[in-house]
Every structure is written in C-alpha cells, then in structure tokens.
Motif scaffolding. Sequence first.
Motif, PDB file in Angstrom:
ATOM      1  N   VAL A  41       0.864  -1.190   0.000  1.00 15.92           N
ATOM      2  CA  VAL A  41       0.000   0.000   0.000  1.00 15.92           C
ATOM      3  C   VAL A  41       0.896   1.235   0.000  1.00 15.92           C
ATOM      4  CG1 VAL A  41      -1.836   1.249   1.192  1.00 15.92           C
ATOM      5  CG2 VAL A  41      -1.757  -1.252   1.304  1.00 15.92           C
ATOM      6  N   PRO A  42       0.966   1.980  -1.102  1.00  9.24           N
ATOM      7  CA  PRO A  42       1.778   3.203  -1.128  1.00  9.24           C
ATOM      8  C   PRO A  42       1.109   4.328  -0.346  1.00  9.24           C
ATOM      9  CG  PRO A  42       1.327   2.345  -3.354  1.00  9.24           C
ATOM     10  CD  PRO A  42       0.392   1.667  -2.407  1.00  9.24           C
ATOM     11  N   GLY A  44      -0.778   7.710   0.233  1.00  8.31           N
ATOM     12  CA  GLY A  44      -1.815   8.341  -0.549  1.00  8.31           C
ATOM     13  C   GLY A  44      -2.721   7.367  -1.269  1.00  8.31           C
ATOM     14  N   ASN A  45      -2.636   6.081  -0.936  1.00 10.10           N
ATOM     15  CA  ASN A  45      -3.482   5.075  -1.563  1.00 10.10           C
ATOM     16  C   ASN A  45      -4.063   4.164  -0.494  1.00 10.10           C
ATOM     17  OD1 ASN A  45      -3.114   4.777  -4.865  1.00 10.10           O
ATOM     18  ND2 ASN A  45      -1.465   5.894  -3.864  1.00 10.10           N
ATOM     19  N   ALA A  46      -5.096   3.444  -0.882  1.00 14.78           N
ATOM     20  CA  ALA A  46      -5.677   2.390  -0.061  1.00 14.78           C
ATOM     21  C   ALA A  46      -5.874   1.172  -0.950  1.00 14.78           C
ATOM     22  CB  ALA A  46      -7.000   2.838   0.551  1.00 14.78           C
ATOM     23  N   VAL A  47      -6.024   0.004  -0.329  1.00 13.97           N
ATOM     24  CA  VAL A  47      -6.197  -1.246  -1.078  1.00 13.97           C
ATOM     25  C   VAL A  47      -7.460  -1.932  -0.578  1.00 13.97           C
ATOM     26  CG1 VAL A  47      -5.279  -3.550  -1.509  1.00 13.97           C
ATOM     27  CG2 VAL A  47      -3.771  -1.560  -1.635  1.00 13.97           C
ATOM     28  N   VAL A  48      -8.284  -2.333  -1.507  1.00 15.21           N
ATOM     29  CA  VAL A  48      -9.467  -3.138  -1.206  1.00 15.21           C
ATOM     30  C   VAL A  48      -9.167  -4.569  -1.675  1.00 15.21           C
ATOM     31  CG1 VAL A  48     -11.923  -3.482  -1.616  1.00 15.21           C
ATOM     32  CG2 VAL A  48     -10.991  -1.156  -1.463  1.00 15.21           C
ATOM     33  N   ALA A  62      -0.069   2.688   4.875  1.00 11.23           N
ATOM     34  CA  ALA A  62       0.970   2.292   3.931  1.00 11.23           C
ATOM     35  C   ALA A  62       1.820   1.170   4.534  1.00 11.23           C
ATOM     36  CB  ALA A  62       1.850   3.492   3.582  1.00 11.23           C
ATOM     37  N   GLY A  63       2.279   0.228   3.676  1.00  9.54           N
ATOM     38  CA  GLY A  63       3.115  -0.876   4.132  1.00  9.54           C
ATOM     39  C   GLY A  63       2.929  -2.110   3.276  1.00  9.54           C
ATOM     40  N   HIS A  77      -6.145  -1.237  -5.877  1.00  7.51           N
ATOM     41  CA  HIS A  77      -5.652   0.036  -5.357  1.00  7.51           C
ATOM     42  C   HIS A  77      -6.663   1.150  -5.626  1.00  7.51           C
ATOM     43  CE1 HIS A  77      -1.924  -2.284  -5.356  1.00  7.51           C
ATOM     44  NE2 HIS A  77      -1.436  -1.369  -4.525  1.00  7.51           N
ATOM     45  N   VAL A  78      -6.840   2.002  -4.604  1.00  9.70           N
ATOM     46  CA  VAL A  78      -7.739   3.157  -4.706  1.00  9.70           C
ATOM     47  C   VAL A  78      -6.957   4.393  -4.273  1.00  9.70           C
ATOM     48  CG1 VAL A  78      -9.870   4.227  -3.889  1.00  9.70           C
ATOM     49  CG2 VAL A  78      -9.770   1.746  -4.216  1.00  9.70           C
TER      50      VAL A  78
END
Length: 325
Positions: A41-42, A44-48, A62-63, A77-78
């Motif tokens: 997860v960068p 400024g982003n989120a992951v579903v 992030a991580g 990624h969102v």
Amino acid sequence: MNQESQVSQKREPSRISFYLRLILAVAVMGLIVGYSMTYQVPEGNAVVVTRFERPVRETMEAGLYWKAPWPIDRANHVDTRKRIFNTPFTATLTRDRKNVILLSYVVWKVDKPERFYTSVDSPRIEKAEHKLDGMVTAAKNFHLGNHNLSGLVSVKSEDIKIHEIERAILNDVEQMAMENFGIRILQVGFKRIAYPEENVNAVLDQMRAERRTEAVTLRAKGEKEAQRIRDDALVNSEETLKKGREQAGIITGEAEKEAARIYADAHRLDPKFYSYWRSLQAAERTLGDKATLILRTDQGPFEILTDPPTIEKDSGARSSRRGRR
C-alpha cells in the motif's frame, strides 16, 4: 569396466544440471507464489482486497501486507489523495429570474475505499466525478434559486452571499456523497461567473441603480450632517447672543443708573438750570437740521428762546462751592 565408468561419469554432470534447473524452477515458482501472496500500500493510496471479486477488507495504512494468492484474493488500489474537479459551465436561474453561467469546483477524496470500490464502476475516478457533477449541479440550482443576482455580484459587500451559497451546497452534498459513494467532499466553490449576452445590460443597469442608490444615501447622510452642524451653530450663536444681551443689559442698566444719578445730582445743584438744559435737549431732538416750525414761543419748551431764565449769582456761587466740595 572402463566403458561403464566412462558412461557413469558422463551421466553425473547431466544429473547435477537437472537438479539445479529443478531447484531454480522451484525457487522461481516460490517467488512468484510468494509475490502473489503479498501486496503493498503506497502513501496516498488504499487497497481493497477482494476474494473471488467480493470485498473482504480494506487497508488504509501504507506498508506491506499478506493475502491469499491470485486468483483467490486480489488487491485493488484506490487513490485516496485530494482531488479538484472542475464542473462544466452550467446555466442557472436566480430568484429574480436572471440567468447566470457558473463554473464550479469540488475538492474531494475517497474516505471509505471499500464503499467507493463497490458503488462506483471503472474507470472509477471519471465515474465518481460524473456523479459529483450531478449532485453539485442540482444543489447549486436549488440554492441559487433562493437568492437574487445581487447575492453573486453587487457593489455592496453586505449583499454578496457567495460564501453562504457555497456552504449550503456543501451541506447538501457531503452527507449524500459519503453515504452513497464513500467520498468526502471538502469544499465546493464558484470559480467563475459569466453572463449570457442578453443579461449583460441588465447587470450593468443593476450596478448603475446600486451606484445611484449609494449616491443618494451618501447625499442624505451629508445633508443630515450639514443640518446638524447648522443646528449646532445656530444653538451656539443663540447662546452667545443671549449671553451678550444679558451682558449688554447689565452694562446698560449700570449706565442708566449712573446717568440717573448724574441727572439727580445736576437737578439738586440747580433745578432751574437743569430744567433749562433739558428743555434745550428736547428742542434739539424735536428740531432737525432743516426743520421749519411755526409755534408759539410763550409756551414750553420754546419760551427759553425768548425768555431765558435768569441765573442768580448767589445760586451760581453756591453751585461752584458745591462742586468744589
């Protein structure tokens, strides 16, 4: 014997090469499988994470994280960074039936990635901005219909209601966007205001009318202030004149009192001379420089012209002595 040993020696390198290739293939497959079981997860982003296309969890921090390998789990990624969306030019009617063309902007970001992922189809950013455009346009038309054109453009700062209109639009759309799409709207504003050609003259006429009203107001204030100054000056002048009249009355009274005292002293000193002198004064006041009168001279006060009084020496002496005293 020698032939068998030579054959075995030839087979030995081929076995080693086979095992090495096998180990390398297993390692590569392990790396591929291991890579497919992780996702990053960068900022400024989120992951579903979806399992067989159904969302199972969302990751905001992030991580590096673990998941089941593809095709079981999939990381979607969102982008959760702030975005600015400029709505197209839209024509809107104000309460006083004036047509204005507004270019608006919306500052927004994804606050609920899972809800955003499930409610907005791909391409998600374009679809989300299209939905925002519809919501903001509807709210804008409603609230501008409750305000006159002077709420957008006016020479009087107290008449302009742009910030109130923007805040009302934001209040209308922010809860709807959050509940339906997981989008947090941070700000709604007007970027540009334009007018159709037929409304330009109306706007100019309104501005001229407002200027005339302002001029009339300023003139009225000036006249009021001038009248106040004149009234104050009149009151001050009346007070000054009153004090002057009072002072003049005091001085006149003292002068008349002193004159009366002098007349009384003169009368006491010589009553006949005093009567003669007063008769002369009366004749002087009565006769002007070019006056012609035909009067009897044997009656007062003109008998003094033909029959002046005789001043006795003793009385004159007495008067001199009294004067010296």
